[in-house]
Design a protein around this motif. Structure first.
Motif, short mmCIF file in Angstrom:
data_model
loop_
_atom_site.label_atom_id
_atom_site.label_comp_id
_atom_site.label_asym_id
_atom_site.label_seq_id
_atom_site.Cartn_x
_atom_site.Cartn_y
_atom_site.Cartn_z
N LEU A 141 21.00 33.52 13.21
CA LEU A 141 19.65 34.08 13.20
C LEU A 141 19.69 35.61 13.16
O LEU A 141 20.31 36.24 14.02
CB LEU A 141 18.90 33.61 14.45
CG LEU A 141 17.39 33.82 14.45
CD1 LEU A 141 16.73 32.98 13.36
CD2 LEU A 141 16.81 33.47 15.80
N PRO A 142 19.03 36.23 12.21
CA PRO A 142 19.08 37.70 12.08
C PRO A 142 18.05 38.39 12.96
O PRO A 142 17.10 39.02 12.49
CB PRO A 142 18.78 37.91 10.59
CG PRO A 142 17.84 36.79 10.25
CD PRO A 142 18.30 35.62 11.08
N ALA A 143 18.23 38.27 14.28
CA ALA A 143 17.32 38.91 15.22
C ALA A 143 18.10 39.25 16.48
O ALA A 143 19.06 38.57 16.83
CB ALA A 143 16.15 37.98 15.56
N PRO A 144 17.71 40.29 17.18
CA PRO A 144 18.34 40.56 18.48
C PRO A 144 18.11 39.38 19.42
O PRO A 144 16.98 38.91 19.57
CB PRO A 144 17.61 41.82 18.97
CG PRO A 144 17.06 42.46 17.73
CD PRO A 144 16.72 41.32 16.82
N ARG A 145 19.18 38.90 20.06
CA ARG A 145 19.07 37.70 20.89
C ARG A 145 19.72 37.92 22.25
O ARG A 145 20.80 38.50 22.34
CB ARG A 145 19.80 36.52 20.22
CG ARG A 145 19.19 35.97 18.97
CD ARG A 145 20.26 35.57 17.96
NE ARG A 145 20.97 36.76 17.49
CZ ARG A 145 22.08 36.73 16.77
NH1 ARG A 145 22.61 35.57 16.46
NH2 ARG A 145 22.66 37.84 16.37
N LEU A 146 19.03 37.45 23.28
CA LEU A 146 19.65 37.29 24.59
C LEU A 146 19.62 35.80 24.89
O LEU A 146 18.55 35.21 25.00
CB LEU A 146 18.88 38.04 25.68
CG LEU A 146 19.32 37.68 27.11
CD1 LEU A 146 20.74 38.16 27.39
CD2 LEU A 146 18.35 38.24 28.15
N ILE A 147 20.80 35.21 25.03
CA ILE A 147 20.92 33.77 25.25
C ILE A 147 21.43 33.55 26.66
O ILE A 147 22.56 33.95 27.00
CB ILE A 147 21.88 33.15 24.22
CG1 ILE A 147 21.37 33.42 22.80
CG2 ILE A 147 22.03 31.64 24.46
CD1 ILE A 147 22.42 33.22 21.73
N VAL A 148 20.59 32.96 27.49
CA VAL A 148 20.97 32.66 28.87
C VAL A 148 21.45 31.22 28.94
O VAL A 148 20.74 30.31 28.49
CB VAL A 148 19.79 32.87 29.83
CG1 VAL A 148 20.21 32.55 31.27
CG2 VAL A 148 19.26 34.30 29.74
N ILE A 149 22.63 31.00 29.48
CA ILE A 149 23.17 29.65 29.61
C ILE A 149 23.33 29.38 31.11
O ILE A 149 24.20 29.96 31.76
CB ILE A 149 24.51 29.50 28.87
CG1 ILE A 149 24.32 29.84 27.38
CG2 ILE A 149 25.06 28.08 29.03
CD1 ILE A 149 25.59 29.72 26.56
N ASP A 150 22.47 28.52 31.63
CA ASP A 150 22.50 28.19 33.05
C ASP A 150 23.55 27.11 33.31
O ASP A 150 23.85 26.31 32.42
CB ASP A 150 21.12 27.70 33.50
CG ASP A 150 20.89 27.91 34.99
OD1 ASP A 150 21.83 28.35 35.68
OD2 ASP A 150 19.76 27.64 35.45
N TYR A 151 24.11 27.10 34.50
CA TYR A 151 25.19 26.17 34.84
C TYR A 151 26.29 26.24 33.77
O TYR A 151 26.79 25.22 33.30
CB TYR A 151 24.67 24.74 34.98
CG TYR A 151 23.75 24.54 36.16
CD1 TYR A 151 24.25 24.23 37.42
CD2 TYR A 151 22.36 24.68 36.01
CE1 TYR A 151 23.40 24.06 38.50
CE2 TYR A 151 21.51 24.51 37.10
CZ TYR A 151 22.04 24.20 38.34
OH TYR A 151 21.20 24.05 39.41
N ALA A 152 26.66 27.45 33.40
CA ALA A 152 27.58 27.64 32.28
C ALA A 152 28.93 26.99 32.52
O ALA A 152 29.61 26.58 31.57
CB ALA A 152 27.76 29.14 32.02
N GLU A 153 29.34 26.88 33.78
CA GLU A 153 30.64 26.26 34.07
C GLU A 153 30.67 24.78 33.71
O GLU A 153 31.75 24.18 33.63
CB GLU A 153 31.01 26.45 35.54
CG GLU A 153 30.09 25.75 36.52
CD GLU A 153 28.94 26.62 36.99
OE1 GLU A 153 28.58 26.55 38.17
OE2 GLU A 153 28.38 27.37 36.15
N ASN A 154 29.49 24.18 33.49
CA ASN A 154 29.42 22.76 33.13
C ASN A 154 29.09 22.54 31.65
O ASN A 154 28.81 21.41 31.26
CB ASN A 154 28.33 22.08 33.98
CG ASN A 154 28.63 22.13 35.46
OD1 ASN A 154 29.80 22.12 35.86
ND2 ASN A 154 27.59 22.21 36.28
#
Length: 359
Positions: A141-154
């Motif tokens: 996607l050609p847009a500035p992105r902030l992607i938050v991944i919760d419970y990332a260890e899983n």
């Protein structure tokens, strides 16, 4: 970049043999089905009849935000640097405020520029049930992105697929930022990389391409930056005022808790005490008793709600459903149904009945 008559943002980008299109927070393959891109936090206005579980959710408007030690300012600087790609681990035990902090960061970035601006951010939480092809679309996607991944260890499968693709496709004018929320560090084992933090090792994806990206992660650990006495006092007083507006609280005044007690080391317990205070309920002196008091309020809410809707449910099932709603976090109906199916005797309930409980 083009604009529709109703000012919705539309982004088109060639990705392999597909054209990826994003309208606000929805991405799709042109000619195909729409795909949820990111769950973008809003500032909802909850009704006075909202349940305790909704009021205490990190993304709820009544939950005040305390900028401890300027951490939100640090994260915003991290997100808006000129680096094409950056990854940050936000670590801390449950209840330390990770999700609330990530929510505030997403809202701040989404409000930086009008949504029709080519540099406008898409900032939100990545759903846990997206397909691999959807992750490819998000990376392209050609847009500035902030992607938050919760419970990332899983979620190693998503990290394996997404991180190398984001790292390789991000450019300065459409940067990619990944914020991994981690609840516990990895146990110390000889096989872990000795130069890395245990919080970094907690999200290892068992994939060299992804691990190379994870090696570049910086970290903020909320366990090491507890709330100061003034921050706890501000959080408590603001939360009491907010919860008093959202609920028809009792006129009975209860003594304020001793916020210096170890019980209030985490924002969650401060918020729970504030809710009980706003309701005129005596504030327990132990964590277990406080959770019991919160569950009691939630159970009374749902008992009245379900009784008013004529929904038949026994006391034991009600208590179990309430505990699930209050102590867990689901982002979609599928996750809620999976949780409800774990309840005793739920295997015999038809799906339509579980959906009524979920609703």
């Amino acid at each position: 970049m083009s604009q529709t008559s109703n000012d919705e943002r539309i982004l088109l980008h060639a990705h392999g043999h597909h054209i990826v299109q994003a309208v606000n927070s929805v991405v799709s393959i042109v000619g195909g089905d729409q795909i949820t891109l990111l769950d973008r936090p809003q500032r909802p206005h909850l009704p006075p009849t909202a349940s305790v579980a909704r009021l205490l959710r990190p993304r709820s408007t009544p939950v005040p935000f305390v900028n401890r030690s300027g951490v939100i300012d640090d994260l915003q600087r991290w997100a808006t640097t000129n680096d094409p790609f950056a990854i940050r681990i936000l670590g801390g035990a449950g209840g330390t405020g990770k999700t609330r902090l990530a929510t505030e960061l997403c809202i701040t970035l989404n409000e930086l520029t009008p949504p029709t601006d080519a540099t406008a951010w898409l900032a939100g939480f990545l759903p846990s049930d997206v397909a691999p092809s959807q992750l490819d679309g998000l990376a392209a996607l050609p847009a500035p992105r902030l992607i938050v991944i919760d419970y990332a260890e899983n979620r190693p499968e998503q990290l394996r697929r997404l991180l190398p693709a984001l790292h390789d496709t991000a450019v300065t004018h459409t940067p990619a930022r990944v914020l991994l929320l981690v609840r516990r560090p990895a146990p110390l084992r000889p096989s872990l990389r000795s130069q890395a933090s245990a919080w970094v090792d907690a999200v290892r994806a068992d994939d060299e391409a992804a691990d190379i990206v994870i090696d570049t992660a910086t970290e903020t650990v909320l366990d090491t930056t507890p709330l100061t006495p003034s921050e706890k006092a501000a959080l408590f007083s603001e939360a009491v005022a907010a919860f008093s507006l959202c609920q028809e609280g009792s006129s009975t005044e209860v003594p304020d808790p001793d916020l210096d007690d170890r019980l209030y080391a985490q924002p969650l317990t401060v918020l729970m005490a504030a809710f009980l205070s706003a309701r005129g309920t005596r504030i327990p002196s132990t964590r277990e008793a406080m959770f019991d008091a919160i569950l009691g309020h939630e159970e009374r809410h749902w008992r009245a709600t379900w009784k008013g809707n004529g929904f038949p449910i026994d006391d034991e099932s009600l208590a179990e459903a309430v505990a699930l709603a209050t102590l867990t976090s689901t982002t979609n109906a599928a996750e809620a149904l999976r949780l409800l199916s774990l309840l005793p005797d739920s295997s015999d309930r038809p799906e339509r009945e579980l959906r009524r409980i979920d609703s």
